[in-house]
Scaffold this active site. Structure first.
Site, PDB file in Angstrom:
ATOM      1  N   GLU A 209      30.678 -93.937  90.682  1.00 10.12           N
ATOM      2  CA  GLU A 209      29.603 -94.819  90.924  1.00 10.12           C
ATOM      3  C   GLU A 209      30.129 -95.726  92.162  1.00 10.12           C
ATOM      4  O   GLU A 209      29.354 -95.881  93.333  1.00 10.12           O
ATOM      5  CB  GLU A 209      29.128 -95.737  89.928  1.00 10.12           C
ATOM      6  CG  GLU A 209      28.266 -95.215  88.795  1.00 10.12           C
ATOM      7  CD  GLU A 209      28.049 -96.094  87.723  1.00 10.12           C
ATOM      8  OE1 GLU A 209      27.460 -95.600  86.681  1.00 10.12           O
ATOM      9  OE2 GLU A 209      28.816 -97.062  87.530  1.00 10.12           O
TER      10      GLU A 209
ATOM     11  N   LYS B  24      30.157 -98.126  74.999  1.00 11.61           N
ATOM     12  CA  LYS B  24      29.539 -97.650  76.187  1.00 11.61           C
ATOM     13  C   LYS B  24      30.743 -97.562  77.222  1.00 11.61           C
ATOM     14  O   LYS B  24      31.215 -98.522  77.499  1.00 11.61           O
ATOM     15  CB  LYS B  24      28.468 -98.229  76.587  1.00 11.61           C
ATOM     16  CG  LYS B  24      27.765 -97.279  77.695  1.00 11.61           C
ATOM     17  CD  LYS B  24      26.218 -98.015  78.017  1.00 11.61           C
ATOM     18  CE  LYS B  24      25.316 -96.885  78.756  1.00 11.61           C
ATOM     19  NZ  LYS B  24      25.934 -96.987  79.860  1.00 11.61           N
TER      20      LYS B  24
ATOM     21  N   HIS C 232      18.824 -76.328  91.378  1.00  7.21           N
ATOM     22  CA  HIS C 232      17.641 -77.293  91.074  1.00  7.21           C
ATOM     23  C   HIS C 232      17.984 -78.399  89.805  1.00  7.21           C
ATOM     24  O   HIS C 232      17.025 -78.558  89.079  1.00  7.21           O
ATOM     25  CB  HIS C 232      16.477 -76.523  90.956  1.00  7.21           C
ATOM     26  CG  HIS C 232      16.118 -75.755  92.123  1.00  7.21           C
ATOM     27  ND1 HIS C 232      15.428 -76.160  93.218  1.00  7.21           N
ATOM     28  CD2 HIS C 232      16.488 -74.397  92.317  1.00  7.21           C
ATOM     29  CE1 HIS C 232      15.288 -75.444  93.996  1.00  7.21           C
ATOM     30  NE2 HIS C 232      15.939 -74.256  93.632  1.00  7.21           N
TER      31      HIS C 232
ATOM     32  N   SER D 161      29.472-101.671  79.197  1.00  3.73           N
ATOM     33  CA  SER D 161      28.113-102.533  79.008  1.00  3.73           C
ATOM     34  C   SER D 161      28.530-103.837  78.344  1.00  3.73           C
ATOM     35  O   SER D 161      29.497-104.067  77.698  1.00  3.73           O
ATOM     36  CB  SER D 161      27.301-102.007  78.042  1.00  3.73           C
ATOM     37  OG  SER D 161      26.113-102.874  77.707  1.00  3.73           O
TER      38      SER D 161
END
Length: 467
Positions: free
Chosen positions: A326, A319, A183, A313
């Site tokens: 993805e 970043k 969970h 970014s």
């Protein structure tokens, strides 16, 4: 194509065709009728359809239905198309006549033009190249052949590579103990080896599922002609065709058990697509786990660091994002969407023919291609090179209040819950709090709460459920 034209004729009359085009009138009509998506039929499908024409020419020669020079000219021309030498001459849109007749005639016309040049006299696209065939059996056959070859030659090797990379990583870092999660919440410890073994087994099961479809995928509709009765085809054509195709490809194809099923239904394509969907789901699960473990580097889980591949970014310097996971997730979404399209298209078998064959071919081959490429990317650019952040893992594991689960057989669930709540509220290691709230010796606590031992399962302590 240039702006010069020649005049071609078919059963509907005359029309202009680009002068240098290898196709003829029927292909040109389809170009004009279906300016819909700008997406042409997959190259893998065109190659498979050319193999169909090549094997048919050989079968017809063997059955003495085509003379040797004519059959050889068709054979050679089809071989060039199968090798990709004339891809520019297959421009037809995926969204065309539902039987794929337009693409079948595109192949017939191109191969006939090439064969005519070789032979020095006209070769007819219908009478010669399409001899013993119909779009209604050739297109379903090409779907099976193209998918079977793509799975065998491309997808399964890519999955085997991914499996090997997972096994290697499992061996390299398998000893590291980390916090398990259910969970998305802290749970009992596991090792990286155990976690990676789950991923590896998903891939192994996916490969087994793909292989399980093969007996039906290698059974071909060719020989059924227009409606499954074999009209206008030699009774031995289907068998001879499969023998020739098997020799051309190195894959053992066989005639369909029932031509009426093979022409009217696309259940095997739907079945294969379903297995591709399962594989997509497996890859997305792995990608999401990698994203979560890599999250941070400060405010996330931060258990691993994926290889930095590109700036993450346009506005935030420094970043770095988990780009391969993805991309894998997007592939998964596309494959699942393709499966929905194939499922709906599979329902369109009306009486003796399915009438959504081109879109089935397009989506099926796209799914195979995407899964092939992303499996290798995931293996090489994400899994092979990620680094374990051991200190971060050890710190979280030491403070994991769920470790108290191991004390349940000794102190009972209620006392364990109280210890866990106190440890969590005070941000203290579970061993310290357990030592204060029970009369268990510290050595016993160390033994019962050893994270590595806890990954091996089993009850280590005796005693009742009180405490």
């Amino acid at each position: 194509m240039t702006r010069s034209f020649r005049t071609e004729r078919d059963s509907m009359g005359e029309l202009k065709v680009p002068a240098e085009a290898l196709w003829g009138a029927q292909t040109q009509r389809a170009i004009e009728n279906f300016p819909i998506s700008g997406v042409s039929m997959p190259r893998e499908f065109i190659a498979a359809l050319a193999l169909v024409k090549q094997a048919a020419a050989r079968a017809n020669r063997g059955l003495k239905l085509l003379d040797a020079p004519l059959a050889q000219a068709i054979d050679s021309a089809a071989g060039e198309v199968a090798a990709g030498a004339h891809n520019a001459h297959f421009p037809l849109d995926v969204y065309q006549t539902g039987s794929g007749t337009s693409t079948n005639m595109n192949a017939n016309e191109v191969i006939a033009a090439l064969a005519s040049r070789r032979l020095g006299k006209p070769v007819h696209p219908n009478d010669h190249v399409n001899m013993g065939q119909s779009s209604n059996d050739s297109i379903p056959t090409a779907i099976h052949v193209s998918a079977a070859l793509a799975v065998r030659r491309e997808l399964l090797p890519a999955l085997e590579h991914l499996r090997e990379v997972l096994a290697r990583k499992e061996s390299e870092i398998g000893y590291v103990v980390k916090t398990g999660r259910t969970h998305l919440m802290d749970a009992m410890p596991v090792t990286f080896g155990q976690e990676l073994s789950g991923w590896r087994t998903q891939i192994e099961h996916g490969m087994a599922r793909l292989r399980a479809v093969e007996p039906r995928l290698l059974a071909l509709a060719q020989g059924g002609t227009a409606v499954g009765t074999g009209i206008n085809t030699h009774a031995d054509f289907g068998r001879r065709f499969c023998e020739e195709l098997s020799a051309l490809t190195g894959v053992t194809f066989v005639p369909a058990e029932n031509y009426f099923e093979a022409l009217s239904a696309q259940d095997t394509a739907v079945e294969l697509s379903g297995q591709l969907k399962v594989l997509a789901v497996s890859l997305v699960k792995m990608a999401n786990d990698l994203r979560w473990m890599n999250s941070g580097p400060l405010a996330g889980i931060g258990e691993i660091s994926l290889t930095a591949l590109q700036p993450g970014s346009s506005i935030m310097p420094g970043k770095v994002n988990p780009v391969i996971p993805e991309a894998t997730m997007m592939v998964g979404a596309q494959v699942i969407g393709n499966d929905t399209t194939i499922t709906l298209a599979g329902q369109s078998g009306n009486f003796q023919l399915n009438v959504m064959l081109p879109v089935i071919a397009h989506n099926l081959l796209e799914s195979i291609r995407l899964l092939t490429n992303v499996s290798r990317a995931l293996a090489d650019s994400a899994i092979a090179g990620f680094r374990v952040n051991s200190e971060r893992i050890a710190e979280a594991l030491d403070r994991n209040p769920i470790l108290v689960t191991a004390l349940n057989p000794v102190i009972g669930y209620e006392k364990g819950a109280a210890i866990a709540k106190k440890a969590y509220a005070e941000g203290r290691p579970i061993r310290e709090v357990a030592a204060e709230m029970t009369d268990l010796p510290r050595e016993e606590l160390e033994r019962l709460l050893d994270p590595e031992d806890l990954t091996k399962g089993g009850i280590k302590g005796g005693g009742g459920g009180g405490g």
